[in-house]
Design an enzyme around this catalytic site. Sequence first.
Site, PDB file in Angstrom:
ATOM      1  N   ARG A  75       0.813  -1.216   0.000  1.00  9.88           N
ATOM      2  CA  ARG A  75       0.000   0.000   0.000  1.00  9.88           C
ATOM      3  C   ARG A  75       0.849   1.269   0.000  1.00  9.88           C
ATOM      4  O   ARG A  75       0.395   2.329  -0.419  1.00  9.88           O
ATOM      5  CB  ARG A  75      -0.949  -0.014   1.209  1.00  9.88           C
ATOM      6  N   TYR A 129     -14.395  22.234 -10.697  1.00  7.11           N
ATOM      7  CA  TYR A 129     -14.882  20.954 -11.239  1.00  7.11           C
ATOM      8  C   TYR A 129     -16.062  20.460 -10.399  1.00  7.11           C
ATOM      9  O   TYR A 129     -15.965  20.397  -9.164  1.00  7.11           O
ATOM     10  CB  TYR A 129     -13.709  19.974 -11.184  1.00  7.11           C
ATOM     11  N   ASP A 201      -6.331  22.778  -8.178  1.00  2.00           N
ATOM     12  CA  ASP A 201      -6.523  21.768  -9.213  1.00  2.00           C
ATOM     13  C   ASP A 201      -5.869  22.325 -10.474  1.00  2.00           C
ATOM     14  O   ASP A 201      -6.374  23.266 -11.089  1.00  2.00           O
ATOM     15  CB  ASP A 201      -8.025  21.518  -9.416  1.00  2.00           C
ATOM     16  N   LYS A 226      -6.045  12.731 -17.234  1.00  2.00           N
ATOM     17  CA  LYS A 226      -6.107  13.606 -18.409  1.00  2.00           C
ATOM     18  C   LYS A 226      -4.761  13.635 -19.127  1.00  2.00           C
ATOM     19  O   LYS A 226      -4.411  12.685 -19.796  1.00  2.00           O
ATOM     20  CB  LYS A 226      -6.571  15.006 -17.985  1.00  2.00           C
TER      21      LYS A 226
HETATM   22  C1  LIG Z   1     -11.425  15.044 -14.660  1.00  2.00           C
HETATM   23  C2  LIG Z   1     -11.101  16.052 -13.657  1.00  2.00           C
HETATM   24  C3  LIG Z   1     -10.914  15.718 -12.326  1.00  2.00           C
HETATM   25  C4  LIG Z   1     -11.166  14.321 -11.799  1.00  2.00           C
HETATM   26  O1  LIG Z   1     -10.305  13.380 -12.321  1.00  2.00           O
HETATM   27  P1  LIG Z   1     -10.754  11.821 -12.401  1.00  2.00           P
HETATM   28  O2  LIG Z   1      -9.463  11.141 -12.660  1.00  2.00           O
HETATM   29  O3  LIG Z   1     -11.737  11.750 -13.532  1.00  2.00           O
HETATM   30  O4  LIG Z   1     -11.357  11.458 -11.085  1.00  2.00           O
HETATM   31  C5  LIG Z   1     -10.542  16.695 -11.437  1.00  2.00           C
HETATM   32  N1  LIG Z   1     -10.375  17.963 -11.843  1.00  2.00           N
HETATM   33  C6  LIG Z   1     -10.563  18.341 -13.119  1.00  2.00           C
HETATM   34  C7  LIG Z   1     -10.341  19.762 -13.496  1.00  2.00           C
HETATM   35  C8  LIG Z   1     -10.935  17.414 -14.078  1.00  2.00           C
HETATM   36  O5  LIG Z   1     -11.151  17.791 -15.332  1.00  2.00           O
END
Ligand SMILES: *Cc1c(COP(=O)(O)O)cnc(C)c1O
Length: 411
Positions: A75, A129, A201, A226
């Site tokens: 872990r 988000y 973020d 992403k």
């Molecule tokens: C997609 C996204 C997330 C979440 O990511 P996941 O891997 O889909 O959980 C968080 N912040 C932003 C800006 C995003 O576009």
Amino acid sequence: MGHASRHTQGNRNRMSASDDDKQATRIVTAGRRPEWTQGIVNPPVWRASTILYDSVGDLRAAGGRDSHHRLFYGRRGTPTQWSLADALTELEPGAEATLLYPSGVAAVSSALLSVLSPGDELLLADSVYDPTRGFADQFLKRFGVTTTYYDPMIGEGIASLVTDRTRAVFLESPGSLTFEVQDIPAILGVARDKGLVTLMDNTWATPLLFPAIAAGVDYSILACTKYVVGHSDVMLGSVTAAKGKYAELRKGAYHLGQTASPDDAWLGARGLRTMDVRLRAQGHAAMHIAQWLDRRPEVARVLHPGLPSCPGHEFFVRDFKGSSGLFSIVLNGGGERERAALIDGLRLFGIGFSWGGYESLALPVDPQKIRTVVPWEAEGPVVRLQIGLEDPDDLIADLDAGLMRFREALA
Ligand SMILES: *Cc1c(COP(=O)(O)O)cnc(C)c1O
């Protein structure tokens, strides 16, 4: 018999990082420690739950020492996860360390849970988000943490929202769906004065286009799903902590049992090596397509930080090194049916969630259903476009036909 110390032996190679390297170089060398690669170019997949020790004494010693970068239990990771985590740290000048999570949302929620306590208040950008909002409004609320949303254009005015209960500010810039660019230095300045924790973020820009830790953010969060992964086939998240901020984050992740699989981390590391060229190509194509869309009468507004009409464009030019491949358009009139006429017939743009892969996507989005501080008002429905690695001329032809369908549906 396995030996927990064996991974420290390995073939040396000449690949090594220097602090002076440019980012395109760093993204190639980062995290590839010789003791983890053993001479192989890509650090291999080290799968583990159990780690075997030579003796009871060895096992006891392992439990007592700092397990960062030491095999202890699955872990807590293996060299596969540490390699990607270290690579992400190396891309953020001034960072202490990075932790991986099984998704971007897990990274957001764990980071927030690591720093917030009952009675605290969180300041959250109104353009954040949507699942981050959901986590704050539903989950954090149950644990006695309240959230106040702020106008993403608030700048240093955020000081007026700070109370003696405020503990953290969460930024996302540009904003999800609508791409407002915040005056990040102004907000960070207020946070510093008031002793608040800052989280950002940074999924849209990645550290390549906005090194968040160097800008003064405490926790830089990526949905690695992403651009880091880049191929639409893995869920992964990361949080990079500024110096002195890592211990709290790690404690939170350990308590919550957060861990990313070595296979997913390996795919993330594989994607990372080409992120610089992908971002450049996708960002360049997206800018070109945004400018083309901006001249079309069917499009009321293009929501792209690189265009002067975008709220906060001046901050974007001042603070960011470039733009990535995601933006939105506001259609000139129409509703659900007319928007669907545009999207449904697209040949090269897929219809689906997420973004940052090599293929283009179109998504109907409805900011008016989400915003609470600054009501979303627009001339028509919004379409979010993720620009992939296809030839931009082919994408433009596809969009051109889509806008024609939109016009026919309007008539
Ligand atoms: C997609 C996204 C997330 C979440 O990511 P996941 O891997 O889909 O959980 C968080 N912040 C932003 C800006 C995003 O576009």
